[in-house]
Design a protein around this motif. Structure first.
Motif, PDB file in Angstrom:
ATOM      1  N   UNK A 204       0.740  -1.194  -0.068  1.00 47.22           N
ATOM      2  CA  UNK A 204      -0.087  -0.114   0.225  1.00 47.22           C
ATOM      3  C   UNK A 204       0.879   1.363   0.055  1.00 47.22           C
ATOM      4  N   UNK A 205       0.482   2.249  -0.910  1.00 47.28           N
ATOM      5  CA  UNK A 205       1.090   3.411  -0.700  1.00 47.28           C
ATOM      6  C   UNK A 205      -0.261   4.463  -0.430  1.00 47.28           C
ATOM      7  N   UNK A 206      -0.088   5.052   0.634  1.00 46.63           N
ATOM      8  CA  UNK A 206      -1.017   6.110   1.455  1.00 46.63           C
ATOM      9  C   UNK A 206      -0.553   7.381   1.236  1.00 46.63           C
ATOM     10  N   UNK A 207      -1.516   8.136   0.877  1.00 43.87           N
ATOM     11  CA  UNK A 207      -1.005   9.735   0.603  1.00 43.87           C
ATOM     12  C   UNK A 207      -2.190  10.530   1.276  1.00 43.87           C
ATOM     13  N   UNK A 208      -1.524  11.528   2.145  1.00 48.74           N
ATOM     14  CA  UNK A 208      -2.452  12.413   2.948  1.00 48.74           C
ATOM     15  C   UNK A 208      -1.810  13.964   2.918  1.00 48.74           C
ATOM     16  N   UNK A 209      -2.788  14.720   3.053  1.00 52.61           N
ATOM     17  CA  UNK A 209      -2.396  16.272   3.125  1.00 52.61           C
ATOM     18  C   UNK A 209      -2.146  16.773   4.702  1.00 52.61           C
ATOM     19  N   UNK A 210      -2.322  15.867   5.523  1.00 52.21           N
ATOM     20  CA  UNK A 210      -2.274  16.203   6.896  1.00 52.21           C
ATOM     21  C   UNK A 210      -0.874  15.564   7.558  1.00 52.21           C
ATOM     22  N   UNK A 211      -0.217  16.374   7.995  1.00 53.60           N
ATOM     23  CA  UNK A 211       1.248  15.952   8.636  1.00 53.60           C
ATOM     24  C   UNK A 211       1.029  14.861  10.007  1.00 53.60           C
ATOM     25  N   UNK A 212      -0.104  15.460  10.554  1.00 53.80           N
ATOM     26  CA  UNK A 212      -0.356  14.370  11.842  1.00 53.80           C
ATOM     27  C   UNK A 212      -0.866  13.209  11.668  1.00 53.80           C
ATOM     28  N   UNK A 213      -1.787  13.171  10.423  1.00 55.28           N
ATOM     29  CA  UNK A 213      -2.021  11.961   9.943  1.00 55.28           C
ATOM     30  C   UNK A 213      -0.634  11.235   9.494  1.00 55.28           C
ATOM     31  N   UNK A 232      -0.209  15.763  -2.334  1.00 62.06           N
ATOM     32  CA  UNK A 232      -1.242  16.056  -3.095  1.00 62.06           C
ATOM     33  C   UNK A 232      -1.490  14.982  -4.076  1.00 62.06           C
ATOM     34  N   UNK A 233      -2.599  14.434  -4.365  1.00 62.19           N
ATOM     35  CA  UNK A 233      -3.089  13.261  -5.200  1.00 62.19           C
ATOM     36  C   UNK A 233      -2.307  13.756  -6.750  1.00 62.19           C
ATOM     37  N   UNK A 234      -2.238  14.956  -7.214  1.00 60.93           N
ATOM     38  CA  UNK A 234      -1.993  15.480  -8.315  1.00 60.93           C
ATOM     39  C   UNK A 234      -0.311  15.206  -8.599  1.00 60.93           C
ATOM     40  N   UNK A 235       0.302  14.961  -7.254  1.00 64.21           N
ATOM     41  CA  UNK A 235       1.888  14.962  -7.053  1.00 64.21           C
ATOM     42  C   UNK A 235       2.134  13.273  -7.507  1.00 64.21           C
ATOM     43  N   UNK A 236       1.170  12.494  -7.190  1.00 60.78           N
ATOM     44  CA  UNK A 236       1.811  11.074  -6.925  1.00 60.78           C
ATOM     45  C   UNK A 236       2.201  10.632  -8.319  1.00 60.78           C
ATOM     46  N   UNK A 237       3.052   9.698  -8.180  1.00 60.97           N
ATOM     47  CA  UNK A 237       3.413   8.795  -9.377  1.00 60.97           C
ATOM     48  C   UNK A 237       3.517   7.311  -9.107  1.00 60.97           C
ATOM     49  N   UNK A 238       3.361   6.561 -10.097  1.00 63.71           N
ATOM     50  CA  UNK A 238       3.472   5.076  -9.827  1.00 63.71           C
ATOM     51  C   UNK A 238       2.359   4.224 -10.665  1.00 63.71           C
ATOM     52  N   UNK A 264      -6.256   9.609 -11.618  1.00 63.23           N
ATOM     53  CA  UNK A 264      -6.650   7.984 -11.056  1.00 63.23           C
ATOM     54  C   UNK A 264      -6.594   7.396 -12.271  1.00 63.23           C
ATOM     55  N   UNK A 265      -7.068   7.449 -13.245  1.00 62.04           N
ATOM     56  CA  UNK A 265      -6.785   6.654 -14.203  1.00 62.04           C
ATOM     57  C   UNK A 265      -5.356   6.579 -15.055  1.00 62.04           C
ATOM     58  N   UNK A 266      -4.518   7.751 -14.956  1.00 62.62           N
ATOM     59  CA  UNK A 266      -3.177   7.620 -15.008  1.00 62.62           C
ATOM     60  C   UNK A 266      -2.419   6.744 -14.245  1.00 62.62           C
ATOM     61  N   UNK A 267      -3.004   6.528 -12.849  1.00 64.53           N
ATOM     62  CA  UNK A 267      -2.071   5.775 -12.106  1.00 64.53           C
ATOM     63  C   UNK A 267      -2.599   4.091 -11.849  1.00 64.53           C
TER      64      UNK A 267
END
Length: 394
Positions: A204-213, A232-238, A264-267
């Protein structure tokens, strides 16, 4: 209710006050008529009846709508034994649509003209909501700290059971297999990633915009095939076999719905699946609620079926659309009960006004789902359609 049954307005000797006094009285008369239509009595004996402590409440609500109602509660101007029932009854007669519409106009124009959820704006929700304190969320939520609707239709008896049932439902809908790569967009405090890695053997790769999370998610997933990123989701690669987004789409904003789907489709692998779990509203509204915007979820917006469908049209095939929004009533009530029990331990960090704000948020939300004004959807999407057809899972 007649005028004689209402508490008298405060008297004043200021000669400049008579007109204001009359304005308050007219506002009270109009407000009581709306409340009567909803079966709500001012200072009545039913749990959903409003107990008014300050007669200025009526004019404040008529002029400022939800912002006035919520702020007045935070200020102690009114109370109600069952806020969820109170809000439900107001929504069932569409009372909110008849007041305070002017206060929401600036937010409507702002949403139309400015993309608040792009660039640095994408991280505002993390800073102002999810970063306020892990102690609060750990006390309020289940043991996995899952901040989204639980699945009580499974027969679950406790919040922990209902949240685990929801995670299992997601895994079964996606037909997860060991070794798959899964992207969790809006991974929260890592509970979902941890569960999927432990129970289903996925990476799993998990992304969040919260530092505490991100900090807590990294701690709880240590030693597992889980990577947590602050992005941010727009920065995600893979490239991923499955993608999930649980309780995050509410922060995307309608101007970015199409971008979200295309990203999402690109990823996603060509034979992959997407599960989108989001709160939704029955009618498209491209603005934001003033009280929610100011105090709870800045820059957030609920999608409607039409806006959501337009976003994925031509990008994905819709395989399944599951609505279990009524489950959010029990979820929010469980969160509220946990919050109330934990308040003595939390009070040293959060003041009384925060306490009233937070309980109003939880119970107001429960009332919205109770009235079926808000929904909870899980969509399963595929790039090209599942070969042989997709079998719905419940």
């Amino acid at each position: 209710m007649t005028e004689r049954e209402l508490a008298p307005l405060p008297t004043t000797t200021n000669v400049a006050q008579p007109k204001l006094h009359a304005l308050h009285r007219r506002a009270r008369t109009y407000a009581v008529r709306l409340l009567d239509a909803a079966g709500i009595t001012v200072n009545g004996s039913q749990p959903w009846d409003i107990q008014v402590h300050d007669e200025r409440l009526y004019l404040r609500c008529l002029l400022r709508g939800s912002l006035g109602l919520g702020e007045a509660y935070m200020d102690g101007w009114w109370d109600c034994a069952a806020i969820d029932e109170f809000i439900c009854r107001l929504l069932q007669v569409q009372a909110p649509a008849q007041v305070g519409w002017l206060i929401n106009l600036p937010l409507w124009f702002d949403s139309r003209l400015i993309n608040r959820q792009r660039g640095k704006g994408a991280f505002v929700i993390g800073q102002r909501h999810y970063d306020i304190g892990n102690d609060l969320y750990a006390a309020m939520l289940d043991r996995r700290v899952i901040y989204s609707c639980a699945y009580w239709d499974s027969g679950a008896r406790t919040l922990d059971e209902a949240q685990e049932a929801k995670l299992d439902l997601i895994a079964r809908k996606l037909d997860l297999q060991p070794g798959m790569r899964v992207l969790d967009i809006g991974c929260g405090w890592g509970g979902t990633a941890q569960y999927l890695a432990e129970r289903y053997g996925v990476h799993v790769v998990g992304i969040t915009v919260s530092r505490e999370q991100a900090t807590l998610a990294q701690e709880r997933c240590r030693g597992l095939p889980v990577e947590i990123r602050l992005e941010d989701y727009r920065q995600t690669r893979g490239r991923f076999d499955r993608i999930i987004s649980v309780g995050m789409f509410e922060h995307v904003g309608y101007r970015n719905y199409r971008t979200f789907m295309q990203t999402v489709r690109r990823l996603l692998a060509d034979d992959g699946l997407v599960l989108l779990h989001t709160i939704g509203t029955n009618v498209a509204y491209q603005g934001r609620d003033a009280w929610i915007e100011r105090y709870i979820f800045p820059n957030s917006m609920l999608p409607s079926p039409r806006l959501l469908a337009a976003a994925f049209e031509g990008v994905f095939v819709l395989e399944d659309w599951h609505n279990f929004g009524i489950n959010y009533v029990a979820t929010l009530k469980a969160w509220h009960a946990n919050f109330e029990r934990a308040w003595p331990q939390l009070a040293h960090r959060y003041d009384e006004r925060f306490y009233r704000m937070w309980r109003f948020y939880l119970l107001m939300s429960a009332g919205s789902f109770m009235a079926r004004a808000s929904q909870l959807w899980q969509l399963v999407l595929s790039p090209r359609g599942v070969k042989g057809g997709y079998r719905s899972v419940r």
